[in-house]
Design an enzyme around this catalytic site. Structure first.
Site, PDB file in Angstrom:
ATOM      1  N   SER A  68     -47.359 -88.887 -40.504  1.00 48.74           N
ATOM      2  CA  SER A  68     -47.226 -87.439 -40.663  1.00 48.74           C
ATOM      3  C   SER A  68     -45.782 -86.979 -40.478  1.00 48.74           C
ATOM      4  O   SER A  68     -44.906 -87.344 -41.243  1.00 48.74           O
ATOM      5  CB  SER A  68     -48.166 -86.735 -39.684  1.00 48.74           C
ATOM      6  OG  SER A  68     -48.227 -85.360 -39.913  1.00 48.74           O
ATOM      7  N   ASP A  74     -44.865 -81.270 -44.532  1.00 48.19           N
ATOM      8  CA  ASP A  74     -44.489 -82.398 -43.681  1.00 48.19           C
ATOM      9  C   ASP A  74     -44.679 -83.697 -44.465  1.00 48.19           C
ATOM     10  O   ASP A  74     -45.020 -83.680 -45.646  1.00 48.19           O
ATOM     11  CB  ASP A  74     -45.273 -82.394 -42.367  1.00 48.19           C
ATOM     12  CG  ASP A  74     -46.751 -82.676 -42.543  1.00 48.19           C
ATOM     13  OD1 ASP A  74     -47.258 -82.547 -43.677  1.00 48.19           O
ATOM     14  OD2 ASP A  74     -47.415 -83.026 -41.550  1.00 48.19           O
ATOM     15  N   ASP A 107     -46.829 -86.091 -44.773  1.00 48.44           N
ATOM     16  CA  ASP A 107     -48.055 -86.437 -45.498  1.00 48.44           C
ATOM     17  C   ASP A 107     -48.703 -85.219 -46.140  1.00 48.44           C
ATOM     18  O   ASP A 107     -49.806 -85.308 -46.679  1.00 48.44           O
ATOM     19  CB  ASP A 107     -49.056 -87.169 -44.596  1.00 48.44           C
ATOM     20  CG  ASP A 107     -49.645 -86.296 -43.501  1.00 48.44           C
ATOM     21  OD1 ASP A 107     -49.003 -85.294 -43.128  1.00 48.44           O
ATOM     22  OD2 ASP A 107     -50.741 -86.620 -43.005  1.00 48.44           O
ATOM     23  N   ASP A 148     -50.166 -82.540 -45.140  1.00 52.39           N
ATOM     24  CA  ASP A 148     -51.407 -81.902 -44.689  1.00 52.39           C
ATOM     25  C   ASP A 148     -51.128 -80.609 -43.934  1.00 52.39           C
ATOM     26  O   ASP A 148     -52.050 -79.928 -43.497  1.00 52.39           O
ATOM     27  CB  ASP A 148     -52.253 -82.852 -43.849  1.00 52.39           C
ATOM     28  CG  ASP A 148     -51.620 -83.237 -42.517  1.00 52.39           C
ATOM     29  OD1 ASP A 148     -50.413 -82.956 -42.316  1.00 52.39           O
ATOM     30  OD2 ASP A 148     -52.325 -83.832 -41.677  1.00 52.39           O
TER      31      ASP A 148
END
Length: 490
Positions: free
Chosen positions: A141, A281, A283, A285
């Site tokens: 992440s 960010d 990833d 999400d």
């Protein structure tokens, strides 16, 4: 234990219901889901397994064992060879971990579908649309490139409940799992259009009849998983898109870019006269939104905007928004003012989702920018969340700064972290308990006090909200000092 098929009412829903208890919210109406006991899970944290790549537990050996265990659980009671979908972000170590997981999955006779770099929510969505039995994301992440992580989605596109993560940990240490030979060994194939499929899906979440024609958008993909797909989504809906953070090289993910470093996209928005900046960010999400003046619009404000729109449309399930204990008191008051309600959970988007599923809610998120629109996606999705904000902007014709200002009035919030030698039960920290009670009495209904341990380290997190920021800062220091005295006496 159930396999990794859809278990909405049998797994996370049941788990969440057992964990709920009343919280000391400002109005006594909020509820909080209790966090899992750390001792139950040694590898999995609140968002999968995470650590420095090539050091325990983020080693290829652990990844191989994880692949075996996931394939075993996913294939249990199935008449077909299970299919496991794997996506990753742009970290250098993703190649190593991807191949190790794939080897473990194939060793159990399961099939692997390799998607390459795609957002975490894309893995969740593709797992469902391709009828896979499990989805695995390789990403840390917002962490720097040296780290990596692994999180798992069930066949229903939701993160696994605690019980299944505990079982997978147990199976990872079981060398007695039966493995096929000959033609029973699994194989891997690459899904070349994984990103394109996600782009198509994301666009369907934008309201029909609206267009982004002539809307100037700046996208910062943090050199991460959405570096290709995010600009395409907005451009294909008609937006004039400017991109930064779209040149990953394996070691620059999140480096001075994306949601962790919004100053870059802020400057670009002002420079280009854009109406909105979208900082994702690593990833993708979660996101941070920037208005046309270069001001940050955080997750609380975005939730307030979206909840207000859904309340007006009558589409906010049970007139309830789900957020964590960290969300600002102003959000709670904004919901009350509009005739809605805020339900709070422990920190972590998985607990927000569990509460939503358990009670039939459809909007939730975190102040940090994890936003879950359960009518569209099963997990936090920065691109989908940005589209919802854009839909409000286009639908109302109002600039984002004006929408954000009218959405909620933020209550001053102060955060203080203190690292202590060891974790103690909070109710046994007498100095801290006494100091906390004093502050709560002084604030009354005008504020909140939250003291909690970090989920991963012996760090105490202190949060205060109230009308006077200077007093809050003094009280936060007082609470930290009281905690330090308790630590010395322990």
């Amino acid at each position: 234990m159930a396999d990794l098929t859809a278990t909405k009412n049998k797994s996370s829903t049941k788990t969440t219901a057992k964990k709920k208890h009343a919280a000391n919210g400002a109005n006594g109406a909020a509820t909080v889901a209790a966090a899992p006991k750390a001792a139950e899970r040694k590898l999995f944290g609140t968002d999968g397994i995470r650590g420095t790549a090539n050091e325990y537990p983020m080693t290829p050996e652990v990844a191989l064992q994880l692949g075996k265990a996931v394939a075993y659980v996913a294939g249990r009671n199935k008449s077909h060879a299970p299919r496991v979908l794997i996506g990753k972000d742009t970290r250098l170590s993703g190649y190593m971990i991807e191949q190790a997981i794939a080897a473990g999955v194939c060793s159990m006779g399961a099939r692997v579908i390799l998607c390459g770099p795609i957002p975490t929510p894309a893995v969740a969505q593709l797992t469902v649309s391709m009828r896979a039995d499990a989805g695995i994301v390789i990403s840390a992440s917002h962490n720097p490139y040296q780290d990596n992580g692994i999180k798992i989605f069930g066949a229903d596109g939701f993160k696994l409940p605690d019980e299944q993560e505990i079982e997978i940990e147990r199976l990872m240490g079981d060398d007695g799992l039966s493995r096929p030979t000959g033609p029973g060994i699994g194989k891997a194939s690459r899904l070349d259009d994984a990103g394109g499929r996600y782009v198509v899906f994301a666009k369907t979440t934008f309201p029909r009849g609206l267009t982004l024609d002539n809307v100037r958008v700046v996208v910062d993909a943090a050199h991460g998983a959405a570096y290709k797909v995010a600009p395409l989504v907005f451009a294909e809906l008609g937006a004039n898109v400017s991109c930064i953070g779209v040149k990953p090289n394996g070691v620059n993910i999140n480096k001075d870019a994306g949601a962790l470093h919004p100053d870059n996209v802020r400057a670009e928005v002002v420079k280009r006269g854009a109406q909105i900046g979208i900082a994702l960010d690593g990833d993708a999400d979660r996101l941070i939104v920037i208005d046309e003046k270069g001001q940050i619009v955080d997750g609380d404000v975005v939730m307030a905007m979206c909840a207000a729109r859904m309340l007006e449309e009558g589409s906010l399930a049970k007139k309830t928004l789900v957020a964590t204990v960290m969300s600002n008191l102003g959000l709670e008051r904004a919901m009350q003012r509009r005739g809605g309600k805020l339900v709070r959970t422990q920190v972590g988007d998985r607990y927000v989702v569990e509460a939503m599923r358990a009670n039939g809610y459809n909007l939730g998120g975190e102040q940090s920018g994890h936003l879950i629109f359960l009518d569209h996606a099963s997990t936090g999705d920065g691109v989908v969340a940005a589209l919802q904000v854009l839909a409000i902007m286009v639908g109302t014709g109002r600039p984002l700064s004006e929408l954000a200002k009218s959405a909620m009035e933020r209550v001053p919030q102060v955060l203080e972290n203190i690292t202590l030698p060891s974790r103690q039960p909070l109710d046994q920290m007498r100095q801290l308990s006494a100091a906390t009670a004093k502050v709560k009495d002084a604030l009354g209904a005008d504020g909140r006090v939250l003291v909690r341990w970090s989920g991963t380290e012996p760090k105490l997190r202190i949060m205060l909200e109230g009308p006077n920021e200077d007093r809050l800062r003094k009280w936060a220091k007082d609470l930290a000092g009281a905690a330090a005295k308790d630590a010395k006496r322990a």
